[in-house]
Motif scaffolding. Sequence first.
Motif, PDB file in Angstrom:
ATOM      1  N   ASN A  10       0.769  -1.156  -0.052  1.00  0.00           N
ATOM      2  CA  ASN A  10       0.043  -0.113   0.040  1.00  0.00           C
ATOM      3  C   ASN A  10       0.988   1.244   0.023  1.00  0.00           C
ATOM      4  N   GLU A  25       3.628   2.214   9.573  1.00  0.00           N
ATOM      5  CA  GLU A  25       2.430   2.307  10.089  1.00  0.00           C
ATOM      6  C   GLU A  25       1.684   1.063   9.483  1.00  0.00           C
ATOM      7  N   LYS A  52      -1.242   0.486   8.505  1.00  0.00           N
ATOM      8  CA  LYS A  52      -1.918   0.651   7.170  1.00  0.00           C
ATOM      9  C   LYS A  52      -1.335   0.586   5.960  1.00  0.00           C
TER      10      LYS A  52
END
Length: 81
Positions: free
Chosen positions: A15, A50, A52
């Motif tokens: 991501n 992170e 995410k």
Amino acid sequence: MKLDDISTIVEGATNGGDSSVSEFAVDSAPLDGRLAPGTTVTKTDDNVLESKYGKKIVVTVQRSSENFDLEFPEFEGEIVG
């Protein structure tokens, strides 16, 4: 070789996202100092990414140079734990 001329970039492979540099261990041994020919040393490079951005990462190892056409090695891995 001057170890200060070497740097790593850690990015999320799934991501995107860049990591932040940090020092976690009391005995961290960051990339600094000099390394004489024929010798070896173990160094650490602690980073924070992170959650995410996923658990898959790409690590690029760079060496300072005035040659902007150099390609730097990339390694893929996964964060465990």
